[in-house]
Scaffold this motif. Structure first.
Motif, PDB file in Angstrom:
ATOM      1  N   THR A 255     -16.423  23.229   3.414  1.00  0.00           N
ATOM      2  CA  THR A 255     -15.143  23.723   3.161  1.00  0.00           C
ATOM      3  C   THR A 255     -14.497  24.800   3.796  1.00  0.00           C
ATOM      4  O   THR A 255     -13.079  25.023   3.542  1.00  0.00           O
ATOM      5  CB  THR A 255     -15.062  24.169   1.420  1.00  0.00           C
ATOM      6  N   GLY A 256     -14.829  24.930   4.955  1.00  0.00           N
ATOM      7  CA  GLY A 256     -14.465  26.104   5.958  1.00  0.00           C
ATOM      8  C   GLY A 256     -14.569  27.535   5.588  1.00  0.00           C
ATOM      9  O   GLY A 256     -14.038  28.595   6.154  1.00  0.00           O
ATOM     10  N   GLU A 257     -15.339  27.866   4.383  1.00  0.00           N
ATOM     11  CA  GLU A 257     -15.468  29.265   3.987  1.00  0.00           C
ATOM     12  C   GLU A 257     -16.406  29.972   4.958  1.00  0.00           C
ATOM     13  O   GLU A 257     -16.388  31.134   4.859  1.00  0.00           O
ATOM     14  CB  GLU A 257     -15.965  29.154   2.419  1.00  0.00           C
ATOM     15  N   THR A 258     -17.334  29.129   5.806  1.00  0.00           N
ATOM     16  CA  THR A 258     -18.050  29.943   6.733  1.00  0.00           C
ATOM     17  C   THR A 258     -17.982  29.131   8.054  1.00  0.00           C
ATOM     18  O   THR A 258     -17.580  27.806   8.091  1.00  0.00           O
ATOM     19  CB  THR A 258     -19.556  29.888   6.208  1.00  0.00           C
ATOM     20  N   ASP A 259     -18.338  29.640   8.922  1.00  0.00           N
ATOM     21  CA  ASP A 259     -18.294  29.006  10.552  1.00  0.00           C
ATOM     22  C   ASP A 259     -19.625  28.809  11.028  1.00  0.00           C
ATOM     23  O   ASP A 259     -19.530  27.972  11.859  1.00  0.00           O
ATOM     24  CB  ASP A 259     -17.541  30.024  11.471  1.00  0.00           C
ATOM     25  N   LEU A 260     -20.437  29.507  10.455  1.00  0.00           N
ATOM     26  CA  LEU A 260     -22.124  29.231  10.813  1.00  0.00           C
ATOM     27  C   LEU A 260     -22.906  29.553   9.864  1.00  0.00           C
ATOM     28  O   LEU A 260     -23.033  30.586   9.039  1.00  0.00           O
ATOM     29  CB  LEU A 260     -22.245  29.978  12.489  1.00  0.00           C
ATOM     30  N   THR A 261     -23.928  28.576   9.619  1.00  0.00           N
ATOM     31  CA  THR A 261     -25.091  28.963   8.532  1.00  0.00           C
ATOM     32  C   THR A 261     -26.291  28.770   9.087  1.00  0.00           C
ATOM     33  O   THR A 261     -26.698  27.964   9.885  1.00  0.00           O
ATOM     34  CB  THR A 261     -24.591  28.359   7.131  1.00  0.00           C
ATOM     35  N   ILE A 262     -27.344  29.341   8.889  1.00  0.00           N
ATOM     36  CA  ILE A 262     -28.681  29.048   9.240  1.00  0.00           C
ATOM     37  C   ILE A 262     -29.594  28.535   8.170  1.00  0.00           C
ATOM     38  O   ILE A 262     -29.338  28.379   6.852  1.00  0.00           O
ATOM     39  CB  ILE A 262     -29.423  30.505   9.486  1.00  0.00           C
ATOM     40  N   ASN A 263     -30.896  28.229   8.612  1.00  0.00           N
ATOM     41  CA  ASN A 263     -31.933  27.322   7.700  1.00  0.00           C
ATOM     42  C   ASN A 263     -31.163  26.250   6.720  1.00  0.00           C
ATOM     43  O   ASN A 263     -31.413  26.205   5.515  1.00  0.00           O
ATOM     44  CB  ASN A 263     -32.485  28.541   6.849  1.00  0.00           C
ATOM     45  N   ILE A 264     -30.524  25.144   7.585  1.00  0.00           N
ATOM     46  CA  ILE A 264     -30.275  24.049   6.874  1.00  0.00           C
ATOM     47  C   ILE A 264     -31.343  23.335   6.625  1.00  0.00           C
ATOM     48  O   ILE A 264     -32.447  23.197   7.343  1.00  0.00           O
ATOM     49  CB  ILE A 264     -29.235  23.297   7.705  1.00  0.00           C
ATOM     50  N   LEU A 265     -31.809  22.796   5.118  1.00  0.00           N
ATOM     51  CA  LEU A 265     -32.551  22.160   5.038  1.00  0.00           C
ATOM     52  C   LEU A 265     -32.718  20.833   5.438  1.00  0.00           C
ATOM     53  O   LEU A 265     -31.618  20.099   5.530  1.00  0.00           O
ATOM     54  CB  LEU A 265     -33.070  22.012   3.599  1.00  0.00           C
ATOM     55  N   PRO A 266     -33.928  20.013   5.690  1.00  0.00           N
ATOM     56  CA  PRO A 266     -33.826  18.823   6.291  1.00  0.00           C
ATOM     57  C   PRO A 266     -32.700  17.778   5.638  1.00  0.00           C
ATOM     58  O   PRO A 266     -32.234  16.936   6.120  1.00  0.00           O
ATOM     59  CB  PRO A 266     -35.137  18.271   6.432  1.00  0.00           C
TER      60      PRO A 266
END
Length: 527
Positions: A255-266
């Motif tokens: 949704t564009g609320e964040t630009d980068l996030t960590i620890n995406i699950l498989p």
């Protein structure tokens, strides 16, 4: 030749001896000076519960706090340390290294940074009696014994190990805090309490960003520090927040609320790959996931039993099935790329018959054990732990239950030491990122008999670690660290699981490559 150039030359000589090459400061700086967008939002898995950069060893915390309280050196995984706030170093011998600081560094409150501040920060980290406690000394600065300011910009750091080990340590964990300000702002009513507060002005570092808004436990907003000594960072405003659920972090990215996030699950990777204007970026990290077994309580006092637990678990299968291949099975405490990693050690392979036989040899046939596992801290951690426990439970002579808890429970268990009278959780899951790039950081806090936080008590393993700390020749020291990893594999203080991959979701126009040490530095980005 400038001081910085002398530092680079000496550092390259050391790195050449250890088999890795140096990089230039300009290469580290990337596109810092180029004009970029006004704001960047980064979503982590957990939000710091402290404003003190020396209060806790957790990657998410460093991701936030290092932008405010900057490291004294730039550390590049696999390459070494390079000038930042420290312009030059010189090994003086006799367990002493001299650090020469820049003379134009100021704290966010306007005070000039001095060698007194840096020396006090190091002393505070290694000596809790100084009055403002730090929890990173045992793991982060194990060989450092203290520091002393010689003048406004020069200090000496003292250590009881090899100069190379000390450099790995202070190159990663030395940060500058304002001495007088820190003393004034820690909780004097509780002896040893860290620096605390709940307002933006309660932060006071030298980093490229200062705090302008802070909601404890939820969000922190940073803006460029106008009097920063270095290159202007690429974003005017940076927001850090956290979401413990991968699906929530992915939704914020979509949704564009964040630009980068960590620890995406498989299982969420395809969702990100199918979304507009965002993409997956991944790298094999320096973080190993394992199951410590405290050997001062039964049944983990038996080497046969500990080895049996390793043969019971199919770590390669867990990587394939639970992590969808986002990891590598491991049989030693550290990951490839770490100084001292032993390339001759293979992971334990699942062998149910061998496991059951070793349990009988241990004398603990028919025992019941419980594995305590965190949820939301590591890649599919609860599912990994449940699978490992189920595989152990398949043994005819061992019953294994699993208990899923908040990460803080296992973090406390990990640092509780080995006193059998106080151990409540002897068998649990934890992850450890060897972010210094050196095996010592991955083993000494767990295995050295000099470490109060150790999870395993064994004289041979401890002596091997202590021997490595005294070896000055880089090649000889690396060989000794490989021996440390061999002994650890044999004695099985952990159920060795895997090296975790770091999976990030990021807006595709952001120029940034993930690092093996899991740090997320805004100054290494641009678009």
């Amino acid at each position: 030749m400038s001081q910085g150039s002398r530092f680079d030359l000496r550092r390259r000589d050391v790195l050449k001896a250890t088999g890795v090459a140096g990089v230039s400061m300009a290469g580290l700086a990337g596109c810092l000076g180029e004009e970029g967008p006004d704001e960047l939002t980064i979503t982590l898995t957990q939000f710091p519960d402290t404003i003190d950069p020396l209060d806790h060893i957790t990657g998410d915390y460093f991701d936030v706090l290092d932008h405010i309280y900057e490291p004294l050196f730039d550390f590049e995984p696999g390459e070494g340390i390079f000038p930042r706030v420290v312009e030059d170093t010189e090994i003086l011998g006799g367990g002493t290294t001299e650090l020469q600081l820049r003379d134009d560094v100021v704290f966010h409150n306007g005070d000039e940074m001095t060698a007194e501040d840096v020396a006090w920060t190091i002393n505070r980290t290694v000596d809790n009696d100084i009055g403002v406690a730090s929890d990173i000394g045992a793991f982060g600065l194990g060989s450092i014994t203290g520091a002393e300011a010689m003048d406004d910009t020069t200090l000496e750091v003292y250590y009881n190990g090899a100069p190379g080990l000390a450099e790995f340590e202070f190159g990663n964990y030395a940060r500058a805090m304002n001495r007088d300000w820190s003393i004034e702002n820690h909780d004097a009513d509780q002896e040893g309490e860290s620096v605390s507060g709940a307002d933006p002005e309660d932060f006071n570092g030298t980093g490229p960003y200062e705090v302008v808004d802070f909601t404890s436990g939820e969000e922190i907003v940073l803006e460029r520090f106008d009097d920063y000594w270095g290159e202007e960072p690429p974003f005017e405003r940076v927001v850090f927040n956290a979401d413990g659920e991968s699906s929530g972090r992915v939704s914020s990215l979509e949704t564009g609320e964040t630009d980068l996030t960590i620890n995406i699950l498989p299982e969420d990777v395809n969702t990100v790959q199918n979304a507009d204007d965002v993409e997956i970026r991944r790298v094999t990290s320096f973080r190993n996931i394992f199951l410590p077994m405290k050997n001062t309580v039964e049944p983990f006092d038996s080497q046969e039993f500990r080895q049996a637990m390793n043969y019971a678990v199919d770590n390669a299968g867990i990587v394939d099935s639970v992590l969808s291949g986002f990891g590598e099975a491991r049989g030693q405490p550290v990951a490839p790329g770490i100084n001292g990693f032993n390339p001759d050690i293979e992971p334990y392979e699942q062998d149910i018959g061998m496991a059951e036989s070793l349990v009988e040899d241990s004398g603990y046939g028919g025992i019941e054990i419980e594995l305590t596992v965190p949820q939301g801290r590591y890649l599919n951690d609860a599912a990994v732990g449940e699978t490992a426990a189920d595989q152990i439970d398949q043994l005819d002579n061992v019953d294994c239950d699993v208990n899923i808890v908040d990460f803080g429970v296992v973090s406390d268990a990990n640092s509780a030491g080995i006193d059998p009278d106080v151990i409540e959780i002897p068998f649990y899951m934890i992850g450890w990122g060897t972010i210094t790039g050196d095996t010592d950081y991955g083993v000494q806090g767990f295995f050295s008999q000099e470490a109060e936080t150790r999870t395993f008590d064994d004289e041979e393993l401890s002596d091997a670690i202590l021997a490595s700390q005294a070896i000055e020749d880089p090649d000889e020291r690396r060989e000794q660290l490989e021996e440390v990893n061999r002994i650890a594999h044999e004695k099985a203080p952990f159920v060795f699981l895997h090296t975790q991959e770091s999976i990030y979701g990021v807006r595709e126009d952001i120029q940034w490559d993930p690092r093996e040490d899991e740090t997320v530095y805004v100054w290494g980005m641009n678009q």
